[in-house]
Design an enzyme around this catalytic site. Structure first.
Site, PDB file in Angstrom:
ATOM      1  N   LYS A   1       0.878  -1.186   0.000  1.00  0.00           N
ATOM      2  CA  LYS A   1       0.000   0.000   0.000  1.00  0.00           C
ATOM      3  C   LYS A   1       0.913   1.233   0.000  1.00  0.00           C
ATOM      4  O   LYS A   1       1.420   1.651   1.038  1.00  0.00           O
ATOM      5  CB  LYS A   1      -0.866  -0.060   1.256  1.00  0.00           C
ATOM      6  CG  LYS A   1      -2.151   0.714   1.332  1.00  0.00           C
ATOM      7  CD  LYS A   1      -2.248   2.045   0.715  1.00  0.00           C
ATOM      8  CE  LYS A   1      -2.170   3.197   1.681  1.00  0.00           C
ATOM      9  NZ  LYS A   1      -1.942   4.503   1.036  1.00  0.00           N
TER      10      LYS A   1
ATOM     11  N   GLU B   1       8.862   2.724  11.238  1.00  0.00           N
ATOM     12  CA  GLU B   1       9.938   3.718  11.124  1.00  0.00           C
ATOM     13  C   GLU B   1       9.264   5.060  10.917  1.00  0.00           C
ATOM     14  O   GLU B   1       8.567   5.244   9.921  1.00  0.00           O
ATOM     15  CB  GLU B   1      10.863   3.375   9.954  1.00  0.00           C
ATOM     16  CG  GLU B   1      11.857   2.277  10.265  1.00  0.00           C
ATOM     17  CD  GLU B   1      12.823   2.610  11.394  1.00  0.00           C
ATOM     18  OE1 GLU B   1      12.995   3.799  11.713  1.00  0.00           O
ATOM     19  OE2 GLU B   1      13.362   1.668  11.987  1.00  0.00           O
TER      20      GLU B   1
ATOM     21  N   CYS C   1      13.515  11.622   6.206  1.00  0.00           N
ATOM     22  CA  CYS C   1      13.386  11.322   7.635  1.00  0.00           C
ATOM     23  C   CYS C   1      14.702  11.610   8.347  1.00  0.00           C
ATOM     24  O   CYS C   1      14.718  11.922   9.529  1.00  0.00           O
ATOM     25  CB  CYS C   1      12.958   9.884   7.843  1.00  0.00           C
ATOM     26  SG  CYS C   1      13.972   8.727   6.923  1.00  0.00           S
TER      27      CYS C   1
ATOM     28  N   GLU D   1       8.684  17.846  13.841  1.00  0.00           N
ATOM     29  CA  GLU D   1       9.222  17.584  12.505  1.00  0.00           C
ATOM     30  C   GLU D   1       8.539  18.514  11.502  1.00  0.00           C
ATOM     31  O   GLU D   1       7.322  18.481  11.359  1.00  0.00           O
ATOM     32  CB  GLU D   1       8.959  16.120  12.130  1.00  0.00           C
ATOM     33  CG  GLU D   1       9.646  15.723  10.847  1.00  0.00           C
ATOM     34  CD  GLU D   1       9.366  14.263  10.465  1.00  0.00           C
ATOM     35  OE1 GLU D   1       8.186  13.851  10.517  1.00  0.00           O
ATOM     36  OE2 GLU D   1      10.322  13.559  10.117  1.00  0.00           O
TER      37      GLU D   1
HETATM   38  P1  NDP Z   1       1.941   9.181   6.614  1.00  0.00           P
HETATM   39  O1  NDP Z   1       2.076   8.647   7.982  1.00  0.00           O
HETATM   40  O2  NDP Z   1       0.937  10.227   6.352  1.00  0.00           O
HETATM   41  O3  NDP Z   1       1.620   7.991   5.574  1.00  0.00           O
HETATM   42  C1  NDP Z   1       2.427   6.849   5.461  1.00  0.00           C
HETATM   43  C2  NDP Z   1       1.628   5.733   4.821  1.00  0.00           C
HETATM   44  O4  NDP Z   1       0.605   5.294   5.722  1.00  0.00           O
HETATM   45  C3  NDP Z   1       0.894   6.145   3.536  1.00  0.00           C
HETATM   46  O5  NDP Z   1       0.896   5.072   2.634  1.00  0.00           O
HETATM   47  C4  NDP Z   1      -0.506   6.424   4.059  1.00  0.00           C
HETATM   48  O6  NDP Z   1      -1.508   6.367   3.063  1.00  0.00           O
HETATM   49  C5  NDP Z   1      -0.643   5.293   5.051  1.00  0.00           C
HETATM   50  N1  NDP Z   1      -1.730   5.448   6.016  1.00  0.00           N
HETATM   51  C6  NDP Z   1      -2.285   6.601   6.483  1.00  0.00           C
HETATM   52  N2  NDP Z   1      -3.273   6.319   7.363  1.00  0.00           N
HETATM   53  C7  NDP Z   1      -3.355   4.968   7.452  1.00  0.00           C
HETATM   54  C8  NDP Z   1      -4.193   4.068   8.169  1.00  0.00           C
HETATM   55  N3  NDP Z   1      -5.140   4.509   9.009  1.00  0.00           N
HETATM   56  N4  NDP Z   1      -4.020   2.751   8.013  1.00  0.00           N
HETATM   57  C9  NDP Z   1      -3.055   2.287   7.186  1.00  0.00           C
HETATM   58  N5  NDP Z   1      -2.242   3.075   6.466  1.00  0.00           N
HETATM   59  C10 NDP Z   1      -2.377   4.410   6.601  1.00  0.00           C
HETATM   60  O7  NDP Z   1       3.418   9.669   6.181  1.00  0.00           O
HETATM   61  P2  NDP Z   1       3.872  10.452   4.899  1.00  0.00           P
HETATM   62  O8  NDP Z   1       3.540   9.670   3.676  1.00  0.00           O
HETATM   63  O9  NDP Z   1       3.416  11.870   5.012  1.00  0.00           O
HETATM   64  O10 NDP Z   1       5.492  10.394   5.047  1.00  0.00           O
HETATM   65  C11 NDP Z   1       6.249  11.327   5.719  1.00  0.00           C
HETATM   66  C12 NDP Z   1       6.666  10.782   7.078  1.00  0.00           C
HETATM   67  O11 NDP Z   1       7.419   9.586   6.909  1.00  0.00           O
HETATM   68  C13 NDP Z   1       7.578  11.714   7.848  1.00  0.00           C
HETATM   69  O12 NDP Z   1       7.159  11.784   9.184  1.00  0.00           O
HETATM   70  C14 NDP Z   1       8.944  11.028   7.783  1.00  0.00           C
HETATM   71  O13 NDP Z   1       9.804  11.325   8.852  1.00  0.00           O
HETATM   72  C15 NDP Z   1       8.553   9.581   7.770  1.00  0.00           C
HETATM   73  N6  NDP Z   1       9.627   8.754   7.249  1.00  0.00           N
HETATM   74  C16 NDP Z   1      10.363   7.994   8.125  1.00  0.00           C
HETATM   75  C17 NDP Z   1      11.442   7.237   7.674  1.00  0.00           C
HETATM   76  C18 NDP Z   1      12.238   6.387   8.621  1.00  0.00           C
HETATM   77  O14 NDP Z   1      12.923   5.473   8.145  1.00  0.00           O
HETATM   78  N7  NDP Z   1      12.193   6.616   9.914  1.00  0.00           N
HETATM   79  C19 NDP Z   1      11.836   7.241   6.273  1.00  0.00           C
HETATM   80  C20 NDP Z   1      10.995   8.075   5.438  1.00  0.00           C
HETATM   81  C21 NDP Z   1       9.929   8.793   5.928  1.00  0.00           C
HETATM   82  P3  NDP Z   1      -2.008   7.724   2.337  1.00  0.00           P
HETATM   83  O15 NDP Z   1      -0.828   8.254   1.589  1.00  0.00           O
HETATM   84  O16 NDP Z   1      -3.081   7.236   1.461  1.00  0.00           O
HETATM   85  O17 NDP Z   1      -2.459   8.647   3.426  1.00  0.00           O
END
Ligand code: NDP
Length: 492
Positions: free
Chosen positions: A174, A249, A283, A384
């Site tokens: 997903k 993560e 991140c 962040e």
């Molecule tokens: P989100 O948390 O908004 O989304 C991440 C994923 O989760 C997307 O595919 C999203 O879908 C999905 N999602 C959202 N709600 C649900 C739910 N209720 N159930 C299941 N899946 C769900 O993050 P972002 O995409 O905005 O990414 C940015 C974030 O990622 C930043 O905080 C960054 O720090 C972190 N990150 C961390 C890394 C690490 O290794 N620590 C590496 C890279 C990024 P949808 O897009 O459809 O909302």
């Protein structure tokens, strides 16, 4: 214009949903790249069911044969590297050089995981009883879900999908709603590499519906998530409640500590790369510079000059050093945090506004921004931002710098600039992050080295490297008694 389709049980199927969205180029919002049909809950369930059905066959496929398919996918990623890099830049906004770097990391990860398929070894353990021994075997979990963010829309899916497949699991992927085009190409590449029907499934839909349906399905034995803390913690609670495995993560607030003996040219350039590269949407981005007082004025002056010299623009242009924020919502969030920084009393040194002119008006461009005299209690020091915003916090001495650097709920990455071995190794010992760098930016990683954070950033096993397969396997212990007679004595 492309309508992105789901990949379920080996077939590309268009969603029946009436909920649609458009995929827009963040560097030029007039350019629409494709239409997203948000998968329904029924479609998400169908993907899980396909993965359930495919599991027995994939589980019994020898690991090196599974690895061969992943190796082929690595070769195809290499073949299509330029095409994928361009798709990535046009839908996410990072520069072409950054996209190529992300592609190379993905190729390296797939190659590494393919190699791991011939090293799924357990261990042999002598027993305390005569003519007895034990050994361990690694076995797949079943159906796993890979839920990924938009900021590394090729590398992160590959570093989850490749180890999951090598370990013998079937996958429901997903991706983030903002980056469907790269997700489709990744899955097409695995299809071309020969992945059997149902072993890898793609669901393009919203997190709150399709995502929720997948992670809540009782047959999904594990969820590997990368994304925000807000979503990650909720997902962790939901999935762990039914006893399934979770790996999260999440966000970062990564500090660089710059001591008075640092090579300042190196510290400035590395901090600029870490803070403004990928428009701060990593991140591992450097969002806090903790600088010793006596060099702070000079550091601030130099980093501001470097920020102002950054060439902002469309990532497709070879001259561009920094692209746009990914979408309107992220763009507004960054500008909101700049306002908060000003309201909280930090000194705005440069940037602080939208970048316009020279064709930038149609994109979500924010000028690289530096705040000075930020204090640890300010929101820009704690939350962040995920944009090109650097907060400079001044420290009296090394001890105060350490205290400031660790004063955060996050624990992903960090770095130190110094030539003093004693203080560098104290920093390595005391810094509360999962990864740390010496005299280099907070960003970056390698395919064969574990990746991940501690504290509020990371839950569960580390991804990549020697630990990549840990999350995707169960360890079974086998006791063997070859005496051929009833055991004398007991084992406790
Ligand atoms: P989100 O948390 O908004 O989304 C991440 C994923 O989760 C997307 O595919 C999203 O879908 C999905 N999602 C959202 N709600 C649900 C739910 N209720 N159930 C299941 N899946 C769900 O993050 P972002 O995409 O905005 O990414 C940015 C974030 O990622 C930043 O905080 C960054 O720090 C972190 N990150 C961390 C890394 C690490 O290794 N620590 C590496 C890279 C990024 P949808 O897009 O459809 O909302």
């Amino acid at each position: 214009m492309q309508t992105y389709r789901n990949f379920i049980a080996g077939k590309w199927v268009e969603s029946t949903s009436s909920k649609t969205a458009t995929n827009i180029n963040p560097a030029n919002t007039d350019e629409t790249l494709g239409t997203i049909k948000q998968a329904t809950r029924d479609e998400a369930r169908a993907a899980v069911e396909a993965a359930i059905e495919a599991f027995p066959g994939w589980r019994s496929t020898p690991a090196p044969a599974r690895g061969k398919i992943v190796a082929k996918a690595a070769r195809l990623l290499e073949e299509y590297k330029e095409e994928l890099a361009r798709i990535l830049t046009s839908e996410e906004g990072k520069t072409l050089a950054e996209s190529r770097g992300e592609l190379q990391r993905s190729i390296n990860v797939a190659e590494f995981c393919a190699g791991e398929s011939r090293r799924m070894n357990g261990e042999t353990i002598p027993s305390e009883l005569p003519s007895n021994f034990a050994y361990t075997i690694k076995q797949p979990l079943g159906v796993v879900a890979c839920v990924t963010p938009w900021n590394f829309p090729v590398a992160i899916p590959v570093w989850k999908i490749a180890p999951a497949l090598v370990a013998g699991n079937t996958v429901v992927f997903k991706p983030a709603s903002l980056t469907p085009a790269t997700a489709v190409r990744i899955v097409e590449i695995f299809e071309e590499a020969g992945i059997p029907p149902g072993v890898l499934n793609l669901v393009i839909g919203s997190g709150s519906e399709a995502g929720d349906e997948i992670i809540g399905h009782p047959a999904v034995k594990a969820v590997s998530f990368t994304g925000s803390n807000e979503v990650g913690i909720r997902l962790y609670e939901q999935v762990s409640r039914r006893g399934a495995k979770v790996q999260c993560e999440m966000g970062g607030k990564n500090p660089v500590v710059i001591l008075e003996d640092a090579d300042l040219d190196l510290a400035v350039e590395s901090t600029a790369q870490g803070a403004f590269g990928s428009s701060g949407q990593r991140c591992t981005a450097t969002s806090r510079a903790v600088v010793i007082n006596e060099i702070a004025d000079e550091f601030v002056e130099r980093i501001a000059r470097r920020a102002e010299s950054m060439r902002i623009g469309d990532g497709m242009d070879a001259e561009t050093e920094m692209g746009p924020s990914v979408d309107e919502s992220q763009f507004k969030t960054v500008l909101k945090y700049i306002d908060i920084g000003k309201e909280d009393g930090a000194t705005l040194v440069c940037g602080g506004t939208r970048a316009t002119g020279n064709g930038l008006d149609k994109g979500y461009f924010v000028k690289p921004t530096v705040f000075d005299h930020v204090t640890p209690d300010m929101r820009i020091a704690r939350e962040e931002v995920f944009g090109p915003v650097l907060s400079v916090l001044r420290a009296r001495d090394f001890d105060e710098a350490m205290q400031i650097a660790n004063d955060t709920e996050y624990g992903l990455s960090s770095s130190i600039f110094s030539n003093d071995a004693a203080r560098i190794f104290r920093f390595v010992d005391e810094i509360e992050t999962g990864m740390t760098h010496i005299n280099s930016p907070t960003t970056g990683g390698e395919a064969h080295i574990p990746f991940g954070g501690i504290k509020g950033t990371g839950i569960g096993d580390r991804e990549q490297g020697s630990t990549a397969l840990d999350f995707y396997t169960e360890l079974k212990v086998v006791y063997v008694d070859y005496t051929g007679r009833k055991r004398e004595g007991n084992l406790y």
